[in-house]
Structure formats: structure tokens, C-alpha cells
Design a protein around this motif. Structure first.
Motif, short mmCIF file in Angstrom:
data_model
loop_
_atom_site.label_atom_id
_atom_site.label_comp_id
_atom_site.label_asym_id
_atom_site.label_seq_id
_atom_site.Cartn_x
_atom_site.Cartn_y
_atom_site.Cartn_z
N SER A 135 14.18 7.94 -4.59
CA SER A 135 14.16 8.28 -6.00
C SER A 135 14.18 7.20 -7.15
N LEU A 136 14.96 6.33 -6.73
CA LEU A 136 15.15 4.96 -7.74
C LEU A 136 13.93 4.04 -7.36
N ARG A 137 13.02 4.24 -6.57
CA ARG A 137 11.86 3.36 -6.29
C ARG A 137 12.39 2.10 -5.59
N ARG A 138 13.42 2.17 -4.76
CA ARG A 138 14.11 0.84 -4.13
C ARG A 138 14.01 1.02 -2.56
N ALA A 139 12.99 1.99 -2.07
CA ALA A 139 12.73 2.07 -0.70
C ALA A 139 11.45 1.39 -0.27
N ARG A 191 0.89 -1.47 0.18
CA ARG A 191 -0.09 -0.13 -0.01
C ARG A 191 0.86 1.20 0.10
N ALA A 192 2.11 1.22 0.40
CA ALA A 192 2.73 2.50 0.69
C ALA A 192 3.73 2.81 -0.59
N LEU A 193 3.72 1.68 -1.29
CA LEU A 193 4.52 2.02 -2.50
C LEU A 193 3.61 2.77 -3.54
N PRO A 194 4.41 3.49 -4.70
CA PRO A 194 3.56 3.94 -5.72
C PRO A 194 3.37 2.99 -6.86
N ALA A 248 3.98 -2.50 -8.92
CA ALA A 248 3.92 -3.59 -9.73
C ALA A 248 5.10 -4.42 -9.67
N ARG A 249 6.15 -3.98 -9.54
CA ARG A 249 7.53 -4.39 -9.35
C ARG A 249 7.57 -5.15 -8.11
N TYR A 250 7.07 -4.73 -6.83
CA TYR A 250 6.98 -5.57 -5.60
C TYR A 250 6.36 -6.84 -6.09
N ALA A 251 5.11 -6.85 -6.48
CA ALA A 251 4.27 -7.99 -7.00
C ALA A 251 5.06 -9.13 -7.74
N ALA A 252 5.71 -8.44 -8.83
CA ALA A 252 6.43 -9.43 -9.62
C ALA A 252 7.65 -10.31 -8.74
N ASP A 253 8.13 -9.15 -7.77
CA ASP A 253 9.34 -9.78 -6.94
C ASP A 253 8.83 -10.90 -6.04
N ALA A 254 7.64 -10.44 -5.57
CA ALA A 254 7.37 -11.33 -4.37
C ALA A 254 6.75 -12.68 -4.83
#
Length: 279
Positions: free
Chosen positions: A208-212, A75-78, A83-89
Motif C-alpha cells: 500500500s505504501l508502494r514500497r514492495a 514492469r511490475a510496478l505501478p 517513476a520513483r524506481y527510475a529516480a532511485d536507480a
């Protein structure tokens, strides 16, 4: 493989990369991490002792389930990062990084590492520990030597790899070298901008890299008995390295009378160890 002083063979960390250090046998790192992880994404079979009732009463994040933690991160991610989180998970073991001084290592630290470890169904958690020289250079007081702090973290159940040469300011070169997918950062930042702008620059880069990914800062819900801390500080006088962080003097708050020449700033809030508290 390298040789010890007596000529015997000693495995280096690179040699161990393909070994399961938890159980016997030659397995991949992913299988080793899976042994410690829960089955599925609901956390029903995770292997950890249940928190005690006093712990639940004292710390507000102690009862978070793996499903709670993962849903919170999503929920916290843009949207693009989500979408990247879901693929990685769904596809792999994710490498998550946390850094800090860890002096002393407290329940709050352990609870943050737990959230970082459970942020995905399968995580390899790397924890960076700042060296004594870095702490002294940035005027951060430390009591325990670097080797002690690293060794304590090595024995934390959530930690898969200790990074003893952690940089004070994160950069892309370090992220690539350690193959770090995400950096877990406490919300309400545990780093006070008034004390440490350099460290925040690295966290800003990661964002800024969307990696937090966020971890919820643990609040202590019951009063703290400071007698033990006072005795501890008294017993360590003369051994504290470095100087305490410089905190700007308090500015007067705006008066109710409506004077416009006084800014409504307050003194930065820090805890007893000089760590910033979200304001």
C-alpha cells in the motif's frame, strides 16, 4: 567504540558504518557496495561465478541477468512507483529488505536474495531473520538456532547486513528505523494465508505504501531426491522447536455432476517445510 572484557577496543556496528569492510581503507558504505556491484546497468562486469549447467537445468531463475531482473521489477510496478524506481536507480544506493526464517537456507533463498540485490544498479541488501521465540510463538517449526541462521546468512555473498531482530509483521516504524526503501517479496507468495495472516498484513502495508518490489519465485525443474531430506529429519528428531503450522482440512471439490452445495476449494498447498506454495 566500546571496550571488551579485557579492556581492548572493539568496534561496534555503528563504528563500522563508515568503513569499507570488503577492502582496506576508510570509505563510505556506498563505495563498499559499489565494489561488489557490476559496472553500469547491463551487468556485463558483475563479479559472480557462472552457474553450472546442472544448476541451470534445475532452477528456473538461476540464469537471470541483472538487466532481466531490473526490467522485470520496473514492469511490475505501478506507474507512480515506476517513476520513483527510475529516480532511485539513477541516483543512489537503494536499501532493500528481505525477511524470513531461513531454516534451512536453500538455493531458492539464495536466488531470491540475488534478485533482491540486483533489483537496482546499486543495492544495500538487509536480511531479517526471525528469532526462535517468534517462530515458536507463530507455530513455525525450526531446527537451527537463531545464531546459526544469522551466521549462515552473514556469509551469503549477496547480503550486506543481517537484521537479527526482524519483526514478524512489518510496520512503518521498523521501515523508518532501518531506512528501508523497498521490501522484496516473492511473487506467488511464499507465505500461505491459511498459515500466517499476521505476516501477510505487513506485506500488504508495504504494498500500500508502494514500497514492495517483486522477486520471481524459483521453481525446481528437476525431481527432488528426498532421501537426503529424510535422513536429515531423522537425524534431527527431538531437536525441532515449535509446532508445525495448522493447515485447514481439505474441503471437497465441486463434483462434475453440477451440485451447487459443494464449494470448489482445495487444501492449501505447502512444501515439506510448511511454507506456502502459490496456488
Amino acid at each position: 567504540m566500546r571496550r571488551s572484557l579485557d579492556g581492548s577496543s572493539v568496534l561496534s556496528s555503528d563504528d563500522l558504518s563508515d568503513y569499507d569492510v570488503i577492502s582496506d581503507g576508510h570509505q563510505s558504505l556506498e563505495s563498499s557496495i559499489a565494489d561488489l556491484s557490476h559496472v553500469g546497468t547491463d551487468g556485463a562486469d558483475i563479479r559472480e561465478p557462472s552457474p553450472s549447467r546442472p544448476a541451470r537445468d534445475r532452477f528456473d531463475t538461476v540464469g537471470l541477468s541483472p538487466a532481466d531482473i531490473q526490467a522485470y521489477v520496473r514492469r511490475a510496478l505501478p506507474p507512480d512507483a515506476g517513476a520513483r524506481y527510475a529516480a532511485d536507480a539513477d541516483s543512489r544506493t537503494v536499501r532493500v529488505y528481505v525477511d524470513g526464517v531461513f531454516d534451512p537456507f536453500q538455493a531458492r533463498d539464495a536466488l531470491q536474495l540475488r534478485q533482491a540485490k540486483l533489483a537496482f544498479p546499486s543495492v544495500c541488501l538487509l536480511v531479517g531473520v526471525f528469532a526462535d521465540e517468534l517462530c515458536e510463538a507463530h507455530r513455525t517449526p525450526i531446527i537451527w538456532a537463531h545464531v546459526d541462521r544469522c551466521e549462515v546468512l552473514r556469509h551469503c555473498r549477496w547480503v550486506d547486513e543481517v537484521v537479527p531482530d526482524a519483526p514478524w509483521t512489518l510496520d512503518e516504524k521498523f521501515l523508518r528505523a532501518k531506512r528501508i526503501d523497498y521490501v522484496a517479496v516473492d511473487e506467488g507468495s511464499s507465505v500461505n494465508p491459511a498459515c500466517d495472516k499476521e505476516r501477510l498484513k505487513g506485506y500488504d502495508l508495504v504494498k500500500s505504501l508502494r514500497r514492495a518490489i517483486p522477486t520471481r519465485r524459483t521453481n525446481v525443474l528437476t525431481s527432488i531426491d528426498t532421501r537426503g531430506l529424510s535422513l536429515f529429519v531423522e537425524s534431527t528428531k527431538g531437536t525441532i522447536r515449535g509446532a508445525p503450522p495448522q493447515v485447514a482440512p481439505a474441503r471437497p471439490s465441486a463434483r462434475i455432476s453440477g451440485d451447487d452445495d459443494v464449494s470448489p476449494f482445495e487444501e492449501p498447498k505447502v512444501d515439506e517445510f510448511g511454507i506456502g506454495i502459490g496456488v
